[in-house]
Design an enzyme around this catalytic site. Structure first.
Site, PDB file in Angstrom:
ATOM      1  N   GLY A 149       0.814  -1.208  -0.062  1.00  0.00           N
ATOM      2  CA  GLY A 149       0.074   0.003  -0.103  1.00  0.00           C
ATOM      3  C   GLY A 149       0.833   1.319  -0.062  1.00  0.00           C
ATOM      4  N   HIS A 150       0.140   2.499  -0.146  1.00  0.00           N
ATOM      5  CA  HIS A 150       0.815   3.665  -0.111  1.00  0.00           C
ATOM      6  C   HIS A 150       1.615   4.174   1.258  1.00  0.00           C
ATOM      7  CE1 HIS A 150      -3.403   5.818   1.007  1.00  0.00           C
ATOM      8  NE2 HIS A 150      -3.147   4.757   1.582  1.00  0.00           N
ATOM      9  N   ASN A 151       2.860   4.572   0.867  1.00  0.00           N
ATOM     10  CA  ASN A 151       3.709   4.970   2.008  1.00  0.00           C
ATOM     11  C   ASN A 151       4.177   3.903   2.897  1.00  0.00           C
ATOM     12  OD1 ASN A 151       1.680   7.403   1.720  1.00  0.00           O
ATOM     13  ND2 ASN A 151       3.517   8.256   2.631  1.00  0.00           N
TER      14      ASN A 151
END
Lengths: 348, 348, 348
Positions: free
Chosen positions: B240-242
């Site tokens: 996922g993001h980050n």
């Protein structure tokens, strides 16, 4: 899509010609969704309410269902599922395919051999010495590596990647976005880094296999990752290196088979099942969705749960777990009772 | 594939030259599968039966295995796995690659910079201002977005998509069908709909990372989703993001890392593991297959289970759960016994 | 990326102009990562330590946070998450897109209808009679089947495959590598093999849906697999044939929805959730990550666990399971105590 008259469908199902046999039927739908030009079906008593409310032109009903008196056209059959499948086969529109021959926007290596009657679509790339059998279709954007061998009457849907030296039998279907022949996931720690262990094997897909979309089947470390004839694999399944799958297995979506695991003949794995590396699942065994199989499974057994247990044992444990919070309370109560008894005995 | 003589392989393994050193060896296979021109290996006593039945020309055996007297050629080594890896490196056929330069059927933006010695295959698309380092190979059908930077000696397999503004280090391998840089999954309910939260960050993949097939690594909401150097990621993994992944991690197939989760250095996650958003897994920690990690994990610990617990605790609980149905019966019995005791005391 | 002055951002957030309103801000980052030209944010007291150490030019802080006295520029807002989203919208660089019109390296069927203002990138293939609405973008390598209908202002990212006869509404986003319209996974055993049941239905994706990367949405057996308006689907999700998803659902990565399952409106499924075939999840229900939903879920309930239970029940059971090993010991102890009591009574 093609259309049929009620009478034609009655004949297909070995049912007597109904009243209004000339009515045109355009397709099949559920009882709730079918319109007045569609056929529907009734497989169990549970749907009798929907049967009464349905707008369908006619309904296929299993003999076991107690269909009430009705003015509706009903085709009574032994097995409604099978009858629906037969009807769907008639309604099925043909899959659109590139024309036989090699599309001008494909890139086929000079040494590749494309059989007469094979079709190679636009944006397809076929590597050196690859062989594509007659009747086989490579849809748009497919990439076929060097030395790949694809049998006859296979259908490879768009953007599939088949890496070098993979072999496919006849009548194999591979759905869009799937990747065959990625290096197996193998490394050894050399003291400073994970060094890649070469994966020099291949993948062999036997006759009549269907593989879903976005499936990954890795190349073996040596010899072959093997998918047995007639096995059907759903979408987003991970198959590690050196896995060997027997014939006629059913592998539902998002299953993961770790390296060197083995499935016998006719194994059924529900969605999201995981199988540990080097584990063997015996012929005819089946595993409920989301099971995690960490040990060998005997033939013809049913397992479920995480970790996977014999299904009945898992049901018993789950039923017991439902009662565990109450059990803790009862334990406290019983401990208090015993303490009281003890005290009362000591006092006597 | 290349071939070697038995004598050449003996020398490679620092073993004495065997009788028949001139025999030609064509590959490596398991004891069960190896033919008379193949090498096999014996890593533990468990396979001694197969050793006796094997047809292999020679067998690599770990020193720890008690190899019986045999007329067979045996190469005794300290570590059979390592020796097999060394042999595989020799047998490994080269990966087929497009020729250096840009294929005539590729579309490369005028402002892109393709280094000398890089290879861009057919049907590849490279965006504006993208940079591709020397020795890097873009296989067929790869799509590289604007402003992407790819280092030297990377290998990007067919149909991979690397969206705009992503950065890759050197010697990165990305397997077929993988997607880097999709927008992170972020929305806010605005009263009538899920409004998209812009994902303006990027993805940074450090040196010597290998990423499997059909992996998804999302672009950060801001700054970067980061994959540390030397980390190896298997197929069908969701990142996922980050997310920030440290160096030298091993992430097995179908793992899911939710947004802003963090893995330290040398973390090992088994297949299908899930890590909750914003959770940190410490350096050197490892998680068994199918674990669901919902809380921070301390460095150098081993967890397993759903939810993930310290591995020994999970084993204890699972062992107890196997006994729970019997425990319920015992409880009923004990309650009855106590009631009887109570009655007998009251009667006294 | 665009830049803004501190003063412009203050105005956007309805905050008073700060000292040094002319300072240039280049982006947004976390408190730990933000540099002196970046904006950061403070959403809870838990990050006050990071706030003190931060190098950010200014910090957006939720009104609920007790921000200490500071010389730092702080924008106090009601909802830091919303404020950050608003700022990100300004900083978001435009998505690079192919120019409107049909790229010379695309292959569009003569009977396809591409609206004015639509963009068709290189290596794209569009089938016969397909319709693409105005403002819609087909990125590189996309494959659109015959008779597909795509609405206006949709964005289809690279290498997506949309098989024949699928319908998309307006403003639909489909991320790279996703496949729509693979045949549903349906076979019947005909005595010797798994015979394919034709899947003659379609997929309907309503307005304002976003679908992640490497998602598989299967074609219905008949009628349609349906994704309701405004629903958002993360990466690597499997959606079986005849699934019906209501409006405004949130489906997190690696979820699997088996055939004919139904989600109501506003359902939220955490990562890796599995839903059994023919199961209905009611409006507004939500399921924790990794839940396995095997039975219908009532509207507005929260479930978790494998199998999925009401969330509070699952928490109670899990807490009880943590105490089960000790309970077994206590049981042994209590049994011994009762045996002693019994003996002492019998001796009296």
């Amino acid at each position: 899509m093609p259309t049929f008259t009620l009478g034609e469908l009655a004949k297909l199902l070995n049912c007597p010609a109904p009243v209004g046999a000339g009515a045109v039927i355009t397709g099949v739908a559920t009882l709730q969704e079918a319109g007045p030009q569609e056929l529907s079906f009734l497989g169990s008593d549970a749907y009798l309410d929907q049967f009464h409310a349905a707008r369908a032109a006619a309904v296929i009903a299993s003999r076991k269902v107690r269909v009430p008196e009705t003015s509706r056209t009903v085709f009574v059959v032994d097995n409604a599922d099978l009858a629906v499948a037969q009807v769907l086969e008639r309604f099925a529109p043909p899959v659109p395919r590139p024309a036989p021959g090699v599309d001008s926007a494909a890139r086929v290596a000079a040494t590749a051999v494309i059989a007469n009657g094979a079709a190679v679509g636009p944006m397809v790339v076929v590597g050196a010495r690859a062989k594509v059998g007659t009747g086989t279709v490579l849809h748009s954007g497919v990439v076929i590596g060097d030395d790949v061998v694809i049998g006859e009457h296979c259908e490879i849907f768009p953007n599939v990647v088949i890496r070098e030296r993979i072999t496919l039998g006849n009548r194999v279907i591979i759905n869009a976005g799937t990747v065959l022949g990625t290096d197996g996931f193998g490394y050894r720690w050399d003291g400073t880094k994970h060094a890649k262990i070469p994966q020099i094997g291949t993948v062999v897909v036997e006759d009549d296999v269907e593989i879903g979309s976005c499936v990954c089947i890795d190349r073996a470390k040596f010899s072959a990752t093997r998918i047995g004839k007639g096995t059907k694999i759903d979408n987003l399944v991970q198959i590690g290196h050196n896995v060997v799958i027997g014939p006629h297995c059913i592998i539902v979506g998002q299953v993961g088979l770790a390296g060197s695991s083995r499935l016998g003949a006719g194994v059924v794995l529900g969605g999201q099942v995981a199988v540990r590396d080097h584990v063997t699942v015996g012929d005819g065994a089946s595993a409920g969705a989301c099971s995690a199989i960490a040990n060998d499974i005997k033939p013809n057994t049913i397992v479920s749960g995480t970790p996977a247990l014999p299904h009945r044992q898992n049901l018993r444990e789950q039923a017991a777990l439902r009662r565990l919070p109450a059990l803790l309370d009862e334990m406290r109560k019983l401990q208090a009772e015993v303490a009281l008894l003890k005290k009362s005995i000591e006092e006597k």
